[in-house]
Design a protein around this motif. Sequence first.
Motif, mmCIF file in Angstrom:
data_model
loop_
_atom_site.group_PDB
_atom_site.id
_atom_site.type_symbol
_atom_site.label_atom_id
_atom_site.label_comp_id
_atom_site.label_asym_id
_atom_site.label_seq_id
_atom_site.Cartn_x
_atom_site.Cartn_y
_atom_site.Cartn_z
ATOM 1 N N LEU A 3 40.592 41.818 50.633
ATOM 2 C CA LEU A 3 41.289 40.726 49.970
ATOM 3 C C LEU A 3 42.778 41.038 49.938
ATOM 4 O O LEU A 3 43.194 42.115 49.537
ATOM 5 N N LEU A 5 45.825 40.921 48.217
ATOM 6 C CA LEU A 5 46.291 40.657 46.860
ATOM 7 C C LEU A 5 47.781 40.337 46.827
ATOM 8 O O LEU A 5 48.303 39.911 45.795
ATOM 9 N N VAL A 10 47.439 33.235 46.958
ATOM 10 C CA VAL A 10 46.315 33.652 46.123
ATOM 11 C C VAL A 10 46.783 33.730 44.668
ATOM 12 O O VAL A 10 47.728 34.445 44.346
ATOM 13 N N ASP A 11 46.125 32.993 43.794
ATOM 14 C CA ASP A 11 46.437 33.020 42.367
ATOM 15 C C ASP A 11 45.547 34.058 41.709
ATOM 16 O O ASP A 11 44.373 33.824 41.454
ATOM 17 N N ARG A 12 46.104 35.251 41.440
ATOM 18 C CA ARG A 12 45.313 36.341 40.882
ATOM 19 C C ARG A 12 44.755 35.991 39.517
ATOM 20 O O ARG A 12 43.725 36.510 39.102
ATOM 21 N N THR A 14 43.318 33.412 38.561
ATOM 22 C CA THR A 14 42.082 32.631 38.633
ATOM 23 C C THR A 14 40.943 33.430 39.267
ATOM 24 O O THR A 14 39.836 32.934 39.373
ATOM 25 N N MET A 15 41.210 34.653 39.687
ATOM 26 C CA MET A 15 40.220 35.478 40.356
ATOM 27 C C MET A 15 39.768 36.612 39.452
ATOM 28 O O MET A 15 40.517 37.074 38.604
ATOM 29 N N ASP A 16 38.522 37.042 39.638
ATOM 30 C CA ASP A 16 38.090 38.258 38.968
ATOM 31 C C ASP A 16 38.852 39.450 39.540
ATOM 32 O O ASP A 16 39.246 39.466 40.707
ATOM 33 N N CYS A 17 39.050 40.442 38.699
ATOM 34 C CA CYS A 17 39.732 41.669 39.108
ATOM 35 C C CYS A 17 38.777 42.493 39.983
ATOM 36 O O CYS A 17 37.678 42.836 39.554
ATOM 37 N N ARG A 18 39.184 42.812 41.189
ATOM 38 C CA ARG A 18 38.307 43.508 42.130
ATOM 39 C C ARG A 18 38.533 45.010 42.027
ATOM 40 O O ARG A 18 39.652 45.495 42.239
ATOM 41 N N ASP A 47 35.097 42.031 39.214
ATOM 42 C CA ASP A 47 34.253 41.980 40.402
ATOM 43 C C ASP A 47 34.239 43.383 40.989
ATOM 44 O O ASP A 47 35.251 43.847 41.517
ATOM 45 N N ARG A 228 46.343 43.533 35.102
ATOM 46 C CA ARG A 228 45.977 42.188 34.654
ATOM 47 C C ARG A 228 46.358 41.918 33.212
ATOM 48 O O ARG A 228 46.500 40.778 32.803
#
Length: 230
Positions: A3, A5, A10-12, A14-18, A47, A228
């Motif tokens: 991914l 980053l 990419v809107d971080r 709105t995404m789970d933290c990988r 995630d 985050r």
Amino acid sequence: MPLNLENPLVDRDTMDCRVLVYTRTTAFRHASIPEAVAALRSMVGIDMVHTEDPASFEGGLEGFEAVVFLSTSGDVLNPAGRTHLTRYVESGGGFVGIHSAACTEYGWPGYGDFLKARFTRHPDYQPGMALVEDADHPATRHLPTVWEFEDEWYDFDTSPRGTSRILAVVDESSYTGGGMGTDHPIAWCRHHGDGRVFYTALGHAADAYKDAAFIEHVRGGVLWAAGRLK
């Protein structure tokens, strides 16, 4: 494919933290590891990819916002993995150590530079009182000032105070067998290069990973290390 980053599309938020969760052991192995992995897998906003393969570090760690050493022990990385992990953290990646992560890679000085303290011994598993020293951090702001918990209450070869932001200490008068005296940190965080490092000594038993306060303690540390949470 990792991914990206850094992609501005990419809107971080709105995404789970990988995150990469690593549980390899070459010394003592905690029976709580399966419960701990399951707890991290179920955390809201995270995630996770779980591995015990040191080759996972050899190609770099792009695409992960944090790496979690979860109850690792002994020598768990090869030279290429150590190089990639160092580069990853210094260039802005997050690193989280949980419990026996402090019993890991004794022969690699760079790992000691991440944590700033290494495990030496612990008394019997027993109840004690953790004292929250910094309630402004995501890992501790939900906790009571005096947090009653049950663990092994690790001793370390040195105090990370002065090199790290101390989040919680343990009151050695609340249990038997402490060896560090009146200043006994058990959770702390710090910046390392452009990266962030969080460590908690707690998490020995499977019951810890059923405790809502402890789970939020770990979750806050992971999300902070990943950048985050401020």
